[in-house]
Design a protein around this motif. Structure first.
Motif, mmCIF file in Angstrom:
data_model
loop_
_atom_site.group_PDB
_atom_site.id
_atom_site.type_symbol
_atom_site.label_atom_id
_atom_site.label_comp_id
_atom_site.label_asym_id
_atom_site.label_seq_id
_atom_site.Cartn_x
_atom_site.Cartn_y
_atom_site.Cartn_z
ATOM 1 N N SER A 31 0.822 -1.215 0.000
ATOM 2 C CA SER A 31 0.000 0.000 0.000
ATOM 3 C C SER A 31 0.853 1.260 0.000
ATOM 4 N N TRP A 32 2.049 1.202 0.614
ATOM 5 C CA TRP A 32 2.859 2.421 0.718
ATOM 6 C C TRP A 32 3.464 2.859 -0.609
ATOM 7 N N ARG B 82 0.060 5.900 -4.814
ATOM 8 C CA ARG B 82 -0.073 7.342 -4.670
ATOM 9 C C ARG B 82 -1.517 7.688 -4.317
ATOM 10 N N HIS B 83 -1.672 8.571 -3.328
ATOM 11 C CA HIS B 83 -3.017 8.945 -2.862
ATOM 12 C C HIS B 83 -3.410 10.296 -3.434
ATOM 13 N N ASP B 84 -4.556 10.322 -4.089
ATOM 14 C CA ASP B 84 -5.120 11.567 -4.617
ATOM 15 C C ASP B 84 -6.533 11.713 -4.081
ATOM 16 N N PRO B 85 -6.731 12.471 -2.984
ATOM 17 C CA PRO B 85 -8.071 12.582 -2.382
ATOM 18 C C PRO B 85 -9.086 13.267 -3.280
ATOM 19 N N GLN C 12 -8.739 6.737 -6.087
ATOM 20 C CA GLN C 12 -8.006 7.567 -5.129
ATOM 21 C C GLN C 12 -6.587 7.068 -4.876
ATOM 22 N N TYR C 13 -6.374 5.798 -5.000
ATOM 23 C CA TYR C 13 -5.040 5.229 -4.814
ATOM 24 C C TYR C 13 -4.590 4.592 -6.129
ATOM 25 N N TYR D 97 -5.722 1.165 -10.167
ATOM 26 C CA TYR D 97 -6.533 2.010 -9.295
ATOM 27 C C TYR D 97 -7.207 1.159 -8.224
ATOM 28 N N SER E 72 -9.816 1.896 -4.519
ATOM 29 C CA SER E 72 -10.503 2.898 -3.692
ATOM 30 C C SER E 72 -9.974 2.925 -2.273
ATOM 31 N N SER F 127 -6.665 2.181 0.610
ATOM 32 C CA SER F 127 -5.227 2.019 0.813
ATOM 33 C C SER F 127 -4.984 0.603 1.303
#
Length: 464
Positions: free
Chosen positions: A381-382, A385-388, A395-396, A411, A413, A415
């Motif tokens: 998960s790390w 990339r997170h885009d809120p 989003q991830y 993609y 939804s 993390s």
């Protein structure tokens, strides 16, 4: 087949003047040395041959000289019988006598192999046909003997400066053999004496990482996990750097073993972090599906994540080795030396491929016989990339290029780790601007073929 059938010895004796991957063990040849790495690779190759023989059920045509060698190996195995000759716990010394039955088996097979080599140049042109049934029987017999040889080697074990290593059950990598009884057989044309061996004893060495790496190719994930835990406790792990060295301590070893003994501990092949082999080790963790262990080690021992100032060169440039904490000068510990862009880079690309696409992105459907595609990444998960601000199911994400041409984006939804899971659906964009929706984890034949041929396809979006 030609390269395999004349190498059947339970612990593969080095007879060609080179010790395999670790060429710094170049003195091992003069010590009548043998290597477990070659034995493990032989096991992998025999398993592959058996699988192919079962699948295709075709007869195999071999040169008559090779058929003769196979017959002599069979006779030697018949004479050896079903005895395993695995040493018991009573063996505590560094040198162990080779049982007479095993010595005779080795002598018979080694003699047959040398006779075969003499007849290879040139071959007579005569051939012999083995049915697939005969081939499978032969391979089963050989595989059984190789497994017994591996068990025997583990019972003998390793020995070195790190006493704790001997109790961890980690595979040995090398052995040497001393001729303890021999018979004079005259002299060579140059006047040098000739002898034939009659009895031998086996000598042990410290642990080497290569034996571990090769063994992991032959075991399941559960066994690989236990090996990993043992290696973490062994002298193969540099606790200061939290990386893995090519060998444990070689203190007290004979200079006869090779040029690695000419180097100071922690330098070059003497107990340094040899990047190519440590990357091979990380790769095997990933291949076994040991995702948590792999990514834990990745953040400690792979270039993108280590301290660049300590490394002393660009993190985009692999080195032959990193000076380990065994090196006498503490200011040089952790530095990379001798730029090398071959082996480590190749292992890294293999890891990257497994992480991004999985082991078999293209495969043949067993029922239809058609080529299909399925992306099965292994990503923590790390790394996402997170885009809120993105839409819910995007989003991830993580992006890469497939075949240096096709943009691929994953993609999700949430993390979460994407460990060995396939997408729920795909969106495939064509170069003419049109899109194809694919529900389910598998991409059908016509699209898969175009992706494989790198034609018409602009991007692939995969949703988990």
């Amino acid at each position: 087949m030609l390269t395999l059938m004349h190498t059947l010895i339970s612990i593969t004796l080095i007879t060609q003047g080179k010790p395999g991957w670790n060429d710094a063990m170049n003195g091992l040849v003069g010590m009548l040395g043998s290597g477990m790495p070659e034995t493990y690779e032989l096991k992998v190759l025999l398993q592959y041959l058996r699988k192919a023989a079962l699948k295709y059920k075709r007869p195999i045509v071999v040169p008559e000289e090779l058929a003769t060698l196979i017959g002599k190996i069979t006779s030697a195995l018949n004479e050896l019988g079903d005895g395993e000759y695995i040493p018991g716990e009573s063996i505590t010394s560094n040198i162990t006598n080779v049982p007479s039955e095993l010595f005779k088996y080795w002598d018979n097979v080694a003699t047959a192999r040398e006779e075969y080599r003499q007849k290879m140049d040139p071959f007579s042109g005569e051939t012999k046909v083995f049915s697939s049934t005969d081939v499978i029987k032969i391979l089963d017999r050989w595989m059984s003997q190789v497994d017994i040889g591996i068990a025997r080697a583990h019972a003998i074990g390793s020995h070195g400066y790190e006493i704790k290593d001997e109790s961890l059950g980690i595979t040995p990598t090398y052995f040497s053999f001393n001729v303890t009884k021999f018979k004079k057989e005259g002299k060579t044309s140059d006047g040098h004496p000739l002898v034939s061996a009659r009895e031998m004893s086996v000598g042990k060495f410290p642990l080497f990482l290569e034996g571990v790496v090769r063994m992991m190719k032959t075991v399941d994930a559960e066994k690989a996990t236990s090996i990993y835990e043992a290696v973490k406790k062994s002298g193969l792990r540099d606790e200061q750097l939290q990386q893995y060295t090519l060998s444990s301590s070689l203190v007290g070893q004979s200079y006869d073993m090779g040029r690695m003994m000419a180097f100071s501990p922690g330098w070059l092949e003497n107990q340094s972090v040899w990047m190519h082999m440590s990357y091979k080790y990380y790769l095997e963790l990933l291949r076994k599906g040991m995702y948590n262990q792999f990514f834990f080690e990745m953040r400690l021992g792979m270039l993108p994540f280590i301290d660049g100032e300590k490394y002393g060169r660009s993190l985009l440039e692999c080195s032959s080795f990193i000076a380990s904490s065994a090196f006498a000068d503490p200011t040089m510990v952790g530095q990379g030396f001798l730029a090398r862009l071959s082996g480590s880079t190749a292992e890294f690309l293999s890891m990257w491929s497994l992480m991004m696409t999985g082991p078999s992105p293209f495969f043949i459907n067993d029922e239809s016989g058609a080529l299909e595609m399925q992306l099965v990444p292994a990503l923590p998960s790390w790394l996402l990339r997170h885009d809120p601000k993105a839409v819910y199911d995007q989003q991830y994400s993580i992006h890469f290029k497939l075949f240096s041409s096709i943009d691929v984006t994953y993609y999700t939804s949430l993390s979460r780790d994407l460990f060995g899971v396939a997408p729920a659906k795909y969106e495939i964009g064509l170069r003419d601007g049109s899109k194809i929706k694919v529900d389910g984890p598998t991409i059908r034949n016509d699209i898969a073929l175009n992706i494989r041929r790198v034609v018409f396809i602009d991007y692939i979006n995969a949703y988990f």
